[in-house]
Write a protein that holds these residues in place. Sequence first.
Motif, PDB file in Angstrom:
ATOM      1  N   ALA A 110       0.390  -1.349  -0.350  1.00  0.00           N
ATOM      2  CA  ALA A 110       0.159  -0.205   0.566  1.00  0.00           C
ATOM      3  C   ALA A 110       0.918   1.024   0.149  1.00  0.00           C
ATOM      4  O   ALA A 110       0.339   2.477  -0.781  1.00  0.00           O
ATOM      5  N   ALA A 111       2.167   1.096   0.520  1.00  0.00           N
ATOM      6  CA  ALA A 111       2.926   2.583   0.250  1.00  0.00           C
ATOM      7  C   ALA A 111       3.421   2.638  -0.495  1.00  0.00           C
ATOM      8  O   ALA A 111       3.684   3.584  -0.946  1.00  0.00           O
ATOM      9  N   GLN A 112       3.899   1.232  -1.036  1.00  0.00           N
ATOM     10  CA  GLN A 112       4.335   1.597  -2.378  1.00  0.00           C
ATOM     11  C   GLN A 112       3.738   2.555  -3.447  1.00  0.00           C
ATOM     12  O   GLN A 112       4.465   2.813  -4.808  1.00  0.00           O
ATOM     13  N   ARG A 113       2.190   1.840  -3.318  1.00  0.00           N
ATOM     14  CA  ARG A 113       0.846   2.865  -4.320  1.00  0.00           C
ATOM     15  C   ARG A 113       0.431   3.902  -3.886  1.00  0.00           C
ATOM     16  O   ARG A 113       0.007   4.641  -4.565  1.00  0.00           O
ATOM     17  N   ARG A 114       1.360   4.214  -2.482  1.00  0.00           N
ATOM     18  CA  ARG A 114       0.945   5.545  -1.663  1.00  0.00           C
ATOM     19  C   ARG A 114      -0.778   5.599  -1.279  1.00  0.00           C
ATOM     20  O   ARG A 114      -1.087   6.284  -1.949  1.00  0.00           O
ATOM     21  N   ASP A 115      -1.320   4.744  -1.787  1.00  0.00           N
ATOM     22  CA  ASP A 115      -2.370   3.866  -1.084  1.00  0.00           C
ATOM     23  C   ASP A 115      -3.166   4.287   0.915  1.00  0.00           C
ATOM     24  O   ASP A 115      -2.623   3.380   1.381  1.00  0.00           O
TER      25      ASP A 115
END
Length: 140
Positions: A110-115
Amino acid sequence: MKRWACGLVVLTVCGVLSQTEGPAGAQGSRTPTVKEVMERLHKGANSPLTTIRADLQADLPDWPEVQKAAKDFVTLGAALGKNNPPKGDRQSWARLTAQYLENAKALDAAAQRRDQKAALVAHSRLNESCKGCHSAHRPN
């Protein structure tokens, strides 16, 4: 001049060898203990667990910082399962540490997707996993 150049070469070689073979290199291949993982990720007001929560509750999270901390959760979370449980049975330990790692990976993704929403959910699940594991495996 020749002597100076030779000295520089020797120092460079020693520096490279100390980085790959010295205590830091040896420690890098050692599995961190449960205590080391917990202290690194969960202990204190500036712990990754606390700072990620604060970042994710902000309107504009500091994504590079969240991403770095989330990767730490994956790396160190994987180390938990490699340790023996301090208390309790091994099957329970394996199940709970696998769940912890799964939550850490969800946070990282989720952090990598900035979600932000998915990261908050994963962070919450990671935080909620503490009580069950501590009840079964934390020494008194």
